[in-house]
Design an enzyme around this catalytic site. Structure first.
Site, PDB file in Angstrom:
ATOM      1  N   LYS A 248       3.644   1.651  -1.195  1.00 24.92           N
ATOM      2  CA  LYS A 248       4.644   1.511  -2.250  1.00 24.92           C
ATOM      3  C   LYS A 248       5.542   2.736  -2.296  1.00 24.92           C
ATOM      4  CE  LYS A 248       4.878   1.548  -7.295  1.00 24.92           C
ATOM      5  NZ  LYS A 248       6.068   0.732  -7.523  1.00 24.92           N
TER       6      LYS A 248
ATOM      7  N   LYS B 125       9.203   2.576  -1.254  1.00 23.39           N
ATOM      8  CA  LYS B 125      10.423   2.502  -0.435  1.00 23.39           C
ATOM      9  C   LYS B 125      11.655   2.270  -1.299  1.00 23.39           C
ATOM     10  CE  LYS B 125       8.262  -0.792   1.745  1.00 23.39           C
ATOM     11  NZ  LYS B 125       6.902  -0.571   1.197  1.00 23.39           N
ATOM     12  N   THR B 126      11.573   1.273  -2.151  1.00 18.84           N
ATOM     13  CA  THR B 126      12.704   0.988  -3.039  1.00 18.84           C
ATOM     14  C   THR B 126      12.827   2.075  -4.104  1.00 18.84           C
ATOM     15  OG1 THR B 126      12.502  -1.376  -2.636  1.00 18.84           O
ATOM     16  CG2 THR B 126      13.664  -0.720  -4.644  1.00 18.84           C
ATOM     17  N   THR B 127      11.674   2.522  -4.603  1.00 17.31           N
ATOM     18  CA  THR B 127      11.683   3.594  -5.605  1.00 17.31           C
ATOM     19  C   THR B 127      12.392   4.832  -5.064  1.00 17.31           C
ATOM     20  OG1 THR B 127       9.515   2.792  -6.301  1.00 17.31           O
ATOM     21  CG2 THR B 127      10.207   4.905  -7.182  1.00 17.31           C
TER      22      THR B 127
ATOM     23  N   ARG C 288      20.170  10.770  -7.493  1.00 18.09           N
ATOM     24  CA  ARG C 288      20.607  12.105  -7.071  1.00 18.09           C
ATOM     25  C   ARG C 288      22.067  12.073  -6.611  1.00 18.09           C
ATOM     26  NH1 ARG C 288      16.831  14.738  -2.884  1.00 18.09           N
ATOM     27  NH2 ARG C 288      15.866  15.628  -4.724  1.00 18.09           N
TER      28      ARG C 288
HETATM   29  P1  ATP Z   1       8.686  -0.111  -4.869  1.00 19.40           P
HETATM   30  O1  ATP Z   1       9.779  -1.093  -5.167  1.00 19.40           O
HETATM   31  O2  ATP Z   1       7.694  -0.072  -5.969  1.00 19.40           O
HETATM   32  O3  ATP Z   1       9.180   1.232  -4.431  1.00 19.40           O
HETATM   33  P2  ATP Z   1       8.303  -0.856  -2.134  1.00 19.40           P
HETATM   34  O4  ATP Z   1       9.765  -1.036  -2.063  1.00 19.40           O
HETATM   35  O5  ATP Z   1       7.728   0.250  -1.307  1.00 19.40           O
HETATM   36  O6  ATP Z   1       7.854  -0.689  -3.636  1.00 19.40           O
HETATM   37  P3  ATP Z   1       7.945  -3.526  -1.127  1.00 19.40           P
HETATM   38  O7  ATP Z   1       7.525  -3.567   0.287  1.00 19.40           O
HETATM   39  O8  ATP Z   1       9.363  -3.795  -1.447  1.00 19.40           O
HETATM   40  O9  ATP Z   1       7.492  -2.142  -1.768  1.00 19.40           O
HETATM   41  O10 ATP Z   1       6.958  -4.448  -1.925  1.00 19.40           O
HETATM   42  C1  ATP Z   1       7.280  -5.055  -3.134  1.00 19.40           C
HETATM   43  C2  ATP Z   1       6.131  -4.956  -4.083  1.00 19.40           C
HETATM   44  O11 ATP Z   1       4.886  -4.993  -3.458  1.00 19.40           O
HETATM   45  C3  ATP Z   1       6.140  -3.679  -4.897  1.00 19.40           C
HETATM   46  O12 ATP Z   1       6.113  -4.048  -6.242  1.00 19.40           O
HETATM   47  C4  ATP Z   1       4.909  -2.932  -4.506  1.00 19.40           C
HETATM   48  O13 ATP Z   1       4.228  -2.258  -5.544  1.00 19.40           O
HETATM   49  C5  ATP Z   1       4.033  -3.993  -3.973  1.00 19.40           C
HETATM   50  N1  ATP Z   1       3.199  -3.361  -2.943  1.00 19.40           N
HETATM   51  C6  ATP Z   1       3.556  -2.352  -2.148  1.00 19.40           C
HETATM   52  N2  ATP Z   1       2.538  -1.974  -1.354  1.00 19.40           N
HETATM   53  C7  ATP Z   1       1.522  -2.789  -1.654  1.00 19.40           C
HETATM   54  C8  ATP Z   1       0.183  -2.952  -1.177  1.00 19.40           C
HETATM   55  N3  ATP Z   1      -0.292  -2.158  -0.222  1.00 19.40           N
HETATM   56  N4  ATP Z   1      -0.581  -3.928  -1.737  1.00 19.40           N
HETATM   57  C9  ATP Z   1      -0.091  -4.739  -2.682  1.00 19.40           C
HETATM   58  N5  ATP Z   1       1.159  -4.642  -3.170  1.00 19.40           N
HETATM   59  C10 ATP Z   1       1.942  -3.696  -2.668  1.00 19.40           C
HETATM   60 MG    MG Z   2      11.003  -2.601  -1.879  1.00 22.10          MG
END
Ligand code: ATP
Ligand code: MG
Length: 173
Positions: free
Chosen positions: A16, A18-20, A28
């Protein structure tokens, strides 16, 4: 006049953040006066915290998706949505109206084959020299990684999902 070097930034990996991280980048950048656009390929149906914050902070956030494909169950529609979002992004990159353009979940869209990789690569490569771009999403294509200047892989060490804790408002969306 500008001596800025436009960077291509990629946030990928299974963890988790990437989007954050891309939203943090937007925060920024906008604080230094950069004009920021974030296009979200997947999000769209529901209201997210970032939509409110983008408005408050003064960057443009365009949710142009309809949720995940396993929710919409309509591949043709997903492709049409992805293409429309990409065409909009292309226009914005060429417009000179932005200093940073973020394509949230572009890697997923490419992994699903919803957009032509060659077109995306050529467009990113030929963008204005001082334009920063950022791409997020799991499973970044090798060609995308090769073209990028900055690539970060988020590694999943623990996730509350594994304990059965559902997505928390303000943390996940
Ligand atoms: P975020 O938006 O929270 O920064 P992300 O962009 O890194 O997350 P995505 O790949 O876009 O993650 O996944 C979308 C969702 O899946 C997010 O809400 C994230 O929390 C969830 N997620 C990410 N990693 C995992 C994991 N290993 N197991 C289950 N859910 C996950
Ligand atoms: Mg994402």
């Amino acid at each position: 006049m500008s001596e800025r070097t436009g960077l291509m930034i990629v946030n990928t990996g299974n963890g988790k953040g990437k989007t954050t991280a891309a939203l943090g980048l937007a925060m920024r950048a906008v604080g230094t006066g950069l004009r920021v656009l974030m296009i979200q390929f997947i999000k769209g149906r529901w209201k997210t915290g970032e939509q409110v914050s983008a408005k408050n902070l003064g960057f443009e956030l365009r949710p142009m998706g309809e949720g995940f494909t396993w929710i919409t169950q309509d591949r043709e529609r997903d492709i049409a949505k992805a293409e429309a979002a990409w065409e909009y992004g292309k226009t914005c990159m060429a417009s000179g109206d932005y200093d940073l353009v973020i394509f949230d979940e572009m890697n997923i869209v490419l992994d699903y084959g919803y957009l032509a990789l060659e077109d995306v690569l050529a467009t990113l490569q030929n963008r204005p020299k001082d334009l920063h771009v950022a791409l997020t999403g799991r499973r970044a294509k090798t060609e995308i990684i090769d073209l990028a200047d900055l690539v970060t892989e988020m590694v999943a060490i623990k996730h509350p999902y594994k304990k059965g804790i559902k997505a928390q408002r303000g943390i996940e969306f």
